[in-house]
Design a protein around this motif. Structure first.
Motif, short mmCIF file in Angstrom:
data_model
loop_
_atom_site.label_atom_id
_atom_site.label_comp_id
_atom_site.label_asym_id
_atom_site.label_seq_id
_atom_site.Cartn_x
_atom_site.Cartn_y
_atom_site.Cartn_z
N SER A 13 36.82 30.81 5.83
CA SER A 13 35.86 30.51 6.91
C SER A 13 36.50 30.65 8.28
CB SER A 13 35.30 29.10 6.74
OG SER A 13 36.29 28.14 7.08
N GLY A 14 35.66 30.92 9.26
CA GLY A 14 36.14 31.01 10.63
C GLY A 14 36.84 29.72 11.07
N LYS A 15 36.30 28.60 10.65
CA LYS A 15 36.89 27.31 11.00
C LYS A 15 38.32 27.20 10.45
CE LYS A 15 35.98 22.35 10.67
NZ LYS A 15 35.05 21.33 10.21
N MET A 16 38.50 27.62 9.19
CA MET A 16 39.83 27.55 8.59
C MET A 16 40.78 28.56 9.24
SD MET A 16 39.98 24.99 6.66
CE MET A 16 41.61 25.27 6.00
N ILE A 17 40.27 29.72 9.61
CA ILE A 17 41.11 30.71 10.29
C ILE A 17 41.62 30.11 11.60
CG2 ILE A 17 41.12 32.94 11.48
CD1 ILE A 17 39.14 33.93 9.31
N ARG A 18 40.73 29.46 12.36
CA ARG A 18 41.14 28.82 13.61
C ARG A 18 42.19 27.73 13.35
NH1 ARG A 18 35.64 28.80 14.06
NH2 ARG A 18 34.81 30.45 15.35
N TYR A 19 41.96 26.97 12.29
CA TYR A 19 42.92 25.91 11.92
C TYR A 19 44.28 26.51 11.58
CZ TYR A 19 45.31 22.38 9.17
OH TYR A 19 46.25 21.53 8.66
N TYR A 20 44.29 27.52 10.72
CA TYR A 20 45.55 28.15 10.34
C TYR A 20 46.28 28.72 11.55
CZ TYR A 20 44.08 27.83 5.42
OH TYR A 20 43.69 27.38 4.18
N GLU A 21 45.53 29.23 12.50
CA GLU A 21 46.13 29.74 13.74
C GLU A 21 46.69 28.57 14.56
OE1 GLU A 21 45.02 32.90 17.27
OE2 GLU A 21 43.39 31.69 16.43
N SER A 22 45.95 27.47 14.62
CA SER A 22 46.38 26.33 15.45
C SER A 22 47.65 25.66 14.93
CB SER A 22 45.26 25.29 15.58
OG SER A 22 45.12 24.55 14.37
N ILE A 23 47.87 25.72 13.62
CA ILE A 23 49.07 25.10 13.05
C ILE A 23 50.21 26.10 12.88
CG2 ILE A 23 47.79 23.25 11.91
CD1 ILE A 23 48.26 24.79 9.24
N GLY A 24 49.96 27.36 13.24
CA GLY A 24 51.00 28.37 13.19
C GLY A 24 51.17 29.03 11.83
N LEU A 25 50.25 28.80 10.91
CA LEU A 25 50.35 29.46 9.61
C LEU A 25 50.17 30.97 9.79
CD1 LEU A 25 50.78 29.08 6.56
CD2 LEU A 25 48.30 28.85 6.33
N ILE A 26 49.25 31.32 10.67
CA ILE A 26 49.10 32.73 11.05
C ILE A 26 49.37 32.81 12.55
CG2 ILE A 26 47.47 33.36 9.22
CD1 ILE A 26 45.21 33.13 11.32
N PRO A 27 49.93 33.91 13.00
CA PRO A 27 50.18 34.03 14.44
C PRO A 27 48.87 34.19 15.20
CG PRO A 27 50.78 36.06 13.30
CD PRO A 27 50.39 35.07 12.25
N SER A 28 48.91 33.84 16.47
CA SER A 28 47.74 34.05 17.31
C SER A 28 47.44 35.54 17.36
CB SER A 28 47.99 33.54 18.73
OG SER A 28 48.16 32.15 18.71
N VAL A 29 46.18 35.86 17.24
CA VAL A 29 45.78 37.27 17.26
C VAL A 29 45.40 37.68 18.66
CG1 VAL A 29 45.05 37.28 14.85
CG2 VAL A 29 43.39 36.75 16.63
N GLY A 30 45.31 38.98 18.86
CA GLY A 30 44.91 39.50 20.16
C GLY A 30 43.49 39.07 20.51
N ARG A 31 43.20 39.16 21.77
CA ARG A 31 41.87 38.79 22.26
C ARG A 31 41.25 39.95 23.02
NH1 ARG A 31 40.15 33.13 21.56
NH2 ARG A 31 42.00 32.09 20.76
N THR A 32 39.94 39.99 22.96
CA THR A 32 39.20 40.99 23.75
C THR A 32 39.16 40.50 25.19
OG1 THR A 32 37.05 39.93 23.43
CG2 THR A 32 37.75 41.55 21.74
N GLU A 33 38.66 41.34 26.07
CA GLU A 33 38.51 40.95 27.48
C GLU A 33 37.59 39.75 27.62
OE1 GLU A 33 37.57 44.05 30.25
OE2 GLU A 33 39.00 45.42 29.30
N ALA A 34 36.67 39.61 26.69
CA ALA A 34 35.74 38.48 26.73
C ALA A 34 36.35 37.22 26.09
CB ALA A 34 34.44 38.84 26.01
N GLY A 35 37.55 37.33 25.57
CA GLY A 35 38.22 36.17 25.00
C GLY A 35 38.02 35.96 23.51
N TYR A 36 37.36 36.90 22.86
CA TYR A 36 37.14 36.78 21.41
C TYR A 36 38.37 37.25 20.65
CZ TYR A 36 32.24 36.11 22.57
OH TYR A 36 31.06 35.63 23.08
N ARG A 37 38.65 36.58 19.53
CA ARG A 37 39.76 37.00 18.68
C ARG A 37 39.46 38.39 18.12
NH1 ARG A 37 39.21 31.57 18.06
NH2 ARG A 37 41.10 30.31 17.94
N SER A 38 40.54 39.18 18.00
CA SER A 38 40.42 40.52 17.45
C SER A 38 41.45 40.68 16.34
CB SER A 38 40.66 41.56 18.56
OG SER A 38 40.53 42.86 18.04
#
Length: 146
Positions: A13-38
């Motif tokens: 889920s998107g919520k879990m992806i955000r969580y995994y990113e917040s705890i460093g399990l996955i690295p932060s991904v790039g963002r679009t100009e509008a600020g959306y994860r890519s």
């Protein structure tokens, strides 16, 4: 690929992806100009790895270790095998505790009259007030800790 598409492609889920990113399990991904994860194909592959590891019951810490090993081309397979065997031991312990819980509950249910009277060994056991003469005491007190 945005987070909704990444969620669909990975089974997380998107919520879990955000969580995994917040705890460093996955690295932060790039963002679009509008600020959306890519998310890239490489990111999706890592998310699928996490989804599969999670389906096997690995903890976040174990998944982090496995991801590090997966990304390390110089890893020793013995290190991966050690993580797997440690997890198997944990699973065996949990299985044993679940079996003991089931046996205790089965025993209590079999000794409950199930009639119109309020006396119930199940509730008595949960409250710690069961009459020892009412049931044969169980060997399991609190098999799982949370």
């Amino acid at each position: 690929m945005n987070i909704g598409e990444a969620a669909k492609a990975s089974g997380i889920s998107g919520k879990m992806i955000r969580y995994y990113e917040s705890i460093g399990l996955i690295p932060s991904v790039g963002r679009t100009e509008a600020g959306y994860r890519s998310f890239s194909d490489k990111d999706i592959h890592a998310l699928r790895f996490i989804a599969r590891a999670r389906s096997l019951g690995f903890s976040v810490e174990q998944m982090s270790n496995l991801l590090a090993l997966w990304r390390d081309d110089k890893r020793a397979s013995s290190d991966v095998k050690a993580v797997a065997y440690a997890h198997i031991e944990e699973l065996d312990s949990k299985i044993g505790k679940l079996i003991a819980m089931r046996q205790t509950l089965q025993h209590l249910a079999e000794h409950c009259q199930g009639d119109h009277r309020p006396s119930c060994p199940i509730l008595g056991d949960l409250a710690g007030t069961a009459d020892p003469g009412e049931i044969v005491s169980s060997s399991v007190q609190s098999p799982l800790t949370y």
